[in-house]
Motif scaffolding. Structure first.
Motif, PDB file in Angstrom:
ATOM      1  N   ILE A   8       0.827  -1.211   0.000  1.00 23.27           N
ATOM      2  CA  ILE A   8       0.000   0.000   0.000  1.00 23.27           C
ATOM      3  C   ILE A   8       0.862   1.262   0.000  1.00 23.27           C
ATOM      4  N   VAL A   9       1.892   1.310   0.861  1.00 25.60           N
ATOM      5  CA  VAL A   9       2.721   2.513   0.940  1.00 25.60           C
ATOM      6  C   VAL A   9       3.503   2.728  -0.360  1.00 25.60           C
ATOM      7  N   ASN A  10       3.852   1.668  -1.052  1.00 26.49           N
ATOM      8  CA  ASN A  10       4.541   1.824  -2.331  1.00 26.49           C
ATOM      9  C   ASN A  10       3.593   2.260  -3.446  1.00 26.49           C
ATOM     10  N   ILE A  11       2.372   1.803  -3.403  1.00 21.55           N
ATOM     11  CA  ILE A  11       1.365   2.288  -4.354  1.00 21.55           C
ATOM     12  C   ILE A  11       1.123   3.778  -4.118  1.00 21.55           C
ATOM     13  N   ILE A  12       1.078   4.177  -2.858  1.00 19.73           N
ATOM     14  CA  ILE A  12       0.908   5.592  -2.525  1.00 19.73           C
ATOM     15  C   ILE A  12       2.088   6.403  -3.042  1.00 19.73           C
ATOM     16  N   GLY A  13       3.311   5.919  -2.818  1.00 18.88           N
ATOM     17  CA  GLY A  13       4.504   6.616  -3.298  1.00 18.88           C
ATOM     18  C   GLY A  13       4.503   6.783  -4.804  1.00 18.88           C
ATOM     19  N   PHE A  14       4.161   5.725  -5.515  1.00 19.64           N
ATOM     20  CA  PHE A  14       4.081   5.769  -6.978  1.00 19.64           C
ATOM     21  C   PHE A  14       3.019   6.775  -7.412  1.00 19.64           C
ATOM     22  N   LEU A  46      10.582   2.332  -2.925  1.00 19.98           N
ATOM     23  CA  LEU A  46      10.560   1.646  -4.217  1.00 19.98           C
ATOM     24  C   LEU A  46       9.465   2.216  -5.113  1.00 19.98           C
ATOM     25  N   GLY A  47       8.302   2.459  -4.562  1.00 22.95           N
ATOM     26  CA  GLY A  47       7.208   3.062  -5.326  1.00 22.95           C
ATOM     27  C   GLY A  47       7.557   4.451  -5.815  1.00 22.95           C
ATOM     28  N   CYS A  48       8.231   5.233  -4.968  1.00 26.15           N
ATOM     29  CA  CYS A  48       8.656   6.576  -5.373  1.00 26.15           C
ATOM     30  C   CYS A  48       9.676   6.511  -6.501  1.00 26.15           C
ATOM     31  N   ILE A  49      10.620   5.592  -6.403  1.00 27.68           N
ATOM     32  CA  ILE A  49      11.631   5.441  -7.453  1.00 27.68           C
ATOM     33  C   ILE A  49      10.979   5.030  -8.763  1.00 27.68           C
ATOM     34  N   LEU A  50      10.087   4.062  -8.692  1.00 25.82           N
ATOM     35  CA  LEU A  50       9.396   3.618  -9.911  1.00 25.82           C
ATOM     36  C   LEU A  50       8.531   4.738 -10.484  1.00 25.82           C
ATOM     37  N   MET A  52       9.139   7.983 -10.125  1.00 27.25           N
ATOM     38  CA  MET A  52      10.064   8.961 -10.716  1.00 27.25           C
ATOM     39  C   MET A  52      10.430   8.566 -12.137  1.00 27.25           C
ATOM     40  N   GLN A  53      10.726   7.298 -12.322  1.00 27.96           N
ATOM     41  CA  GLN A  53      11.125   6.827 -13.649  1.00 27.96           C
ATOM     42  C   GLN A  53       9.947   6.798 -14.628  1.00 27.96           C
ATOM     43  N   HIS A  54       8.827   6.291 -14.167  1.00 28.11           N
ATOM     44  CA  HIS A  54       7.663   6.161 -15.046  1.00 28.11           C
ATOM     45  C   HIS A  54       7.129   7.518 -15.505  1.00 28.11           C
ATOM     46  N   PHE A  55       7.011   8.447 -14.568  1.00 26.12           N
ATOM     47  CA  PHE A  55       6.452   9.756 -14.889  1.00 26.12           C
ATOM     48  C   PHE A  55       7.512  10.784 -15.274  1.00 26.12           C
ATOM     49  N   ARG A  56       8.792  10.378 -15.246  1.00 29.89           N
ATOM     50  CA  ARG A  56       9.917  11.278 -15.520  1.00 29.89           C
ATOM     51  C   ARG A  56       9.793  12.545 -14.673  1.00 29.89           C
ATOM     52  N   HIS A  57       9.684  12.301 -13.379  1.00 31.45           N
ATOM     53  CA  HIS A  57       9.429  13.391 -12.439  1.00 31.45           C
ATOM     54  C   HIS A  57      10.500  13.417 -11.357  1.00 31.45           C
ATOM     55  N   LYS A  58      11.055  14.582 -11.111  1.00 32.86           N
ATOM     56  CA  LYS A  58      12.071  14.820 -10.092  1.00 32.86           C
ATOM     57  C   LYS A  58      13.380  14.096 -10.386  1.00 32.86           C
ATOM     58  N   THR A  59      13.589  13.664 -11.606  1.00 32.33           N
ATOM     59  CA  THR A  59      14.795  12.904 -11.946  1.00 32.33           C
ATOM     60  C   THR A  59      16.028  13.783 -12.105  1.00 32.33           C
ATOM     61  N   LYS A  60      15.843  15.082 -12.242  1.00 35.56           N
ATOM     62  CA  LYS A  60      16.993  15.967 -12.388  1.00 35.56           C
ATOM     63  C   LYS A  60      17.402  16.614 -11.073  1.00 35.56           C
ATOM     64  N   GLY A  67      18.861  10.508  -3.380  1.00 34.78           N
ATOM     65  CA  GLY A  67      18.245  10.315  -2.072  1.00 34.78           C
ATOM     66  C   GLY A  67      17.286   9.143  -2.015  1.00 34.78           C
ATOM     67  N   MET A  68      16.432   9.026  -3.013  1.00 32.44           N
ATOM     68  CA  MET A  68      15.460   7.921  -3.018  1.00 32.44           C
ATOM     69  C   MET A  68      16.161   6.561  -3.073  1.00 32.44           C
ATOM     70  N   PRO A  69      17.120   6.359  -3.979  1.00 27.90           N
ATOM     71  CA  PRO A  69      17.834   5.071  -3.962  1.00 27.90           C
ATOM     72  C   PRO A  69      18.603   4.840  -2.656  1.00 27.90           C
ATOM     73  N   ALA A  70      19.121   5.909  -2.044  1.00 31.92           N
ATOM     74  CA  ALA A  70      19.825   5.756  -0.769  1.00 31.92           C
ATOM     75  C   ALA A  70      18.862   5.274   0.315  1.00 31.92           C
ATOM     76  N   ILE A  71      17.673   5.865   0.361  1.00 36.79           N
ATOM     77  CA  ILE A  71      16.667   5.437   1.336  1.00 36.79           C
ATOM     78  C   ILE A  71      16.301   3.980   1.099  1.00 36.79           C
ATOM     79  N   PHE A  72      16.087   3.613  -0.165  1.00 35.67           N
ATOM     80  CA  PHE A  72      15.750   2.227  -0.493  1.00 35.67           C
ATOM     81  C   PHE A  72      16.875   1.278  -0.094  1.00 35.67           C
ATOM     82  N   SER A  73      18.118   1.687  -0.342  1.00 36.86           N
ATOM     83  CA  SER A  73      19.269   0.838   0.006  1.00 36.86           C
ATOM     84  C   SER A  73      19.341   0.604   1.513  1.00 36.86           C
ATOM     85  N   VAL A  74      19.137   1.638   2.287  1.00 40.87           N
ATOM     86  CA  VAL A  74      19.156   1.501   3.752  1.00 40.87           C
ATOM     87  C   VAL A  74      18.021   0.583   4.207  1.00 40.87           C
TER      88      VAL A  74
END
Length: 92
Positions: A8-14, A46-50, A52-60, A67-74
């Motif tokens: 659910i939280v990943n669907i929300i993030g996406f 993970l939902g936020c990262i996906l 970002m990539q899908h919607f091409r949003h905040k990628t720059k 930050g998002m991949p760092a959070i996911f890695s931790v």
């Protein structure tokens, strides 16, 4: 229950990434970056990262790009640490 929360939280993030992208295009009120990061920290990285990539949003923005991949890695590291040190419980 934990798996349902994670899904659910990943669907929300996406979804938040998609909603914020649409609002950015229209020039409407935006979702705060703090809210996006809070969703990631609460397990939706993970939902936020996906999103970002899908919607091409905040990628720059470097703090999203790294930050998002760092959070996911931790989160992944902590999950693996917990699973590794979990005491064996035989099924009854």
């Amino acid at each position: 229950m934990l798996l349902i929360y994670y899904i659910i939280v990943n669907i929300i993030g996406f979804s938040l990434m998609g909603i914020d992208k649409k609002r950015a295009i229209r020039g409407a009120w935006r979702i705060s970056e703090a809210s996006l990061f809070l969703t990631a920290v609460l397990g939706g990285s993970l939902g936020c990262i996906l999103g970002m990539q899908h919607f091409r949003h905040k990628t720059k923005r470097w703090y999203f790009k790294y930050g998002m991949p760092a959070i996911f890695s931790v989160q992944l590291f902590l999950f693996l640490l917990i699973v590794q040190h979990r005491p064996f419980m035989p099924s009854q």
